[in-house]
Design a protein around this motif. Structure first.
Motif, short mmCIF file in Angstrom:
data_model
loop_
_atom_site.label_atom_id
_atom_site.label_comp_id
_atom_site.label_asym_id
_atom_site.label_seq_id
_atom_site.Cartn_x
_atom_site.Cartn_y
_atom_site.Cartn_z
N PRO A 120 0.89 -1.22 0.14
CA PRO A 120 0.00 -0.04 -0.06
C PRO A 120 0.82 1.28 0.21
N GLU A 121 0.31 2.33 -0.43
CA GLU A 121 1.03 3.53 -0.61
C GLU A 121 0.35 4.84 0.19
N MET A 122 1.37 5.62 0.71
CA MET A 122 1.15 6.78 1.01
C MET A 122 1.54 7.75 0.29
N GLN A 123 0.46 8.57 -0.38
CA GLN A 123 0.79 9.45 -1.67
C GLN A 123 1.53 10.60 -1.27
N VAL A 124 2.52 10.76 -2.06
CA VAL A 124 3.22 12.08 -2.21
C VAL A 124 2.96 12.69 -3.54
N LEU A 125 2.34 13.96 -3.38
CA LEU A 125 1.97 15.02 -4.80
C LEU A 125 2.04 16.25 -4.69
N ASN A 140 -8.97 10.67 -3.19
CA ASN A 140 -7.98 9.36 -2.60
C ASN A 140 -6.80 9.35 -3.19
N ARG A 141 -6.24 10.33 -4.07
CA ARG A 141 -5.07 10.15 -4.62
C ARG A 141 -4.10 11.45 -4.41
N THR A 142 -4.73 12.21 -3.38
CA THR A 142 -3.92 13.54 -3.09
C THR A 142 -2.98 13.37 -1.98
N SER A 143 -2.08 13.99 -1.77
CA SER A 143 -1.01 13.89 -0.61
C SER A 143 -1.42 13.41 0.68
N GLY A 144 -0.95 12.29 1.22
CA GLY A 144 -1.20 11.66 2.44
C GLY A 144 -2.37 10.54 2.54
N SER A 145 -2.94 10.55 1.23
CA SER A 145 -3.98 9.68 1.11
C SER A 145 -3.36 8.24 1.31
N LEU A 146 -4.40 7.22 1.42
CA LEU A 146 -4.02 5.83 1.24
C LEU A 146 -4.39 5.58 -0.22
N TYR A 147 -3.36 5.59 -1.02
CA TYR A 147 -3.68 6.04 -2.49
C TYR A 147 -4.70 4.88 -3.20
N ASP A 148 -5.68 5.67 -3.67
CA ASP A 148 -6.78 5.12 -4.55
C ASP A 148 -7.74 4.44 -3.78
N MET A 149 -7.40 4.60 -2.35
CA MET A 149 -8.52 4.17 -1.19
C MET A 149 -9.16 4.99 -0.46
N LEU A 150 -8.22 5.89 0.43
CA LEU A 150 -8.80 6.62 1.26
C LEU A 150 -8.14 8.08 1.04
N PRO A 151 -9.00 9.05 1.10
CA PRO A 151 -8.52 10.40 1.02
C PRO A 151 -7.99 11.02 2.35
N PRO A 152 -7.05 11.72 2.43
CA PRO A 152 -6.99 12.40 3.78
C PRO A 152 -8.29 13.32 4.27
N SER A 153 -8.16 13.32 5.46
CA SER A 153 -9.17 14.09 6.39
C SER A 153 -9.17 15.51 6.22
#
Length: 237
Positions: A120-125, A140-153
């Protein structure tokens, strides 16, 4: 004689009370944490290699105390060691329009062509300029997200391209937390109905090796864009 027995009884009772207090205190504090260990010495790429290679690609360099991806084609940079339960802290800085990621539980095997095939990936963008920020679902593909699954709060937690961002990733007994610049932005478990649902609705649906390994390497992603990482340290739990 009675006085001596009374004093002895008090001593025994006091010892029992102290033992209970100590046991309660120890239990409340949870498992003992390990010491912080640097994963990057600020000068060399010792302890790292390119995915499925013996050494690090020359596309990954050390400049001004930071690991820098100077150009695409170097492959993801992974730790020599594997980790299971830990706290990882680091800082990253992304170039304008850039994309990268911090990937964990990476199983290094030629059958998996990339680190994200298993981890799994923590996104850097660069959220402002990279198209991935508007792709996916609900950010859910922005910085800090669980890539393609959970957006940051909190989408405001990220600093703009060219500025350093502080990250903490906590992986502990199937529970994972993402922190970005001091804010917890994502929390999830890596098994169970909720996880299965997220995977089934993501690009990782049906991927054989995805998140199948509780222990693995930590990777810094080569997405073809210049990115910097520094102050990388880990504490095993």
């Amino acid at each position: 004689m009675k006085i001596m027995l009374s004093m002895l009884a008090r001593v025994v009772l006091l010892a029992l009370v102290l033992n209970v207090v100590n046991w309660t205190s120890s239990d409340a504090s949870g498992p003992k944490k390990g010491k912080w260990v640097k994963l990057f010495d600020g000068k060399t790429l010792t302890g790292w290699h390119s995915y499925l290679k013996k050494e690090a690609s020359d596309k990954w360099k050390v400049e001004d105390g930071a690991i820098v991806l100077t150009g695409g084609g170097g492959g993801d940079l992974v730790t020599d060691k594997e980790y299971e339960n830990y706290e990882l802290e680091l800082e990253w800085k992304i170039s304008e329009g850039g994309n990268s990621g911090i990937i964990y539980r990476v199983h290094e095997d030629p059958k998996y062509k990339s680190t994200y095939n298993s981890g799994p990936e923590m996104q850097v963008l660069d959220n402002e300029r990279h198209k991935d920020a508007k792709a996916g679902k609900n950010g859910n593909r922005t910085s800090g997200s669980l890539y393609d699954m959970l957006p940051p709060s909190d989408f405001s937690a990220q600093k703009v391209a060219g500025e350093w961002n502080q990250v903490k990733l906590v992986v502990n007994n199937g529970k994972v937390e993402h922190y970005l610049n001091g804010k917890k932005v994502v929390e999830y478990r890596t098994s169970g109905p909720e996880w299965d649902k997220m995977v089934s609705e993501s690009k990782f649906k049906g991927w054989e090796g995805f998140n199948q390994f509780s222990k693995g390497h930590i990777a810094l992603q080569d997405h073809g864009n210049k990115v910097w990482y520094r102050n990388i340290r880990i504490r095993e739990l």
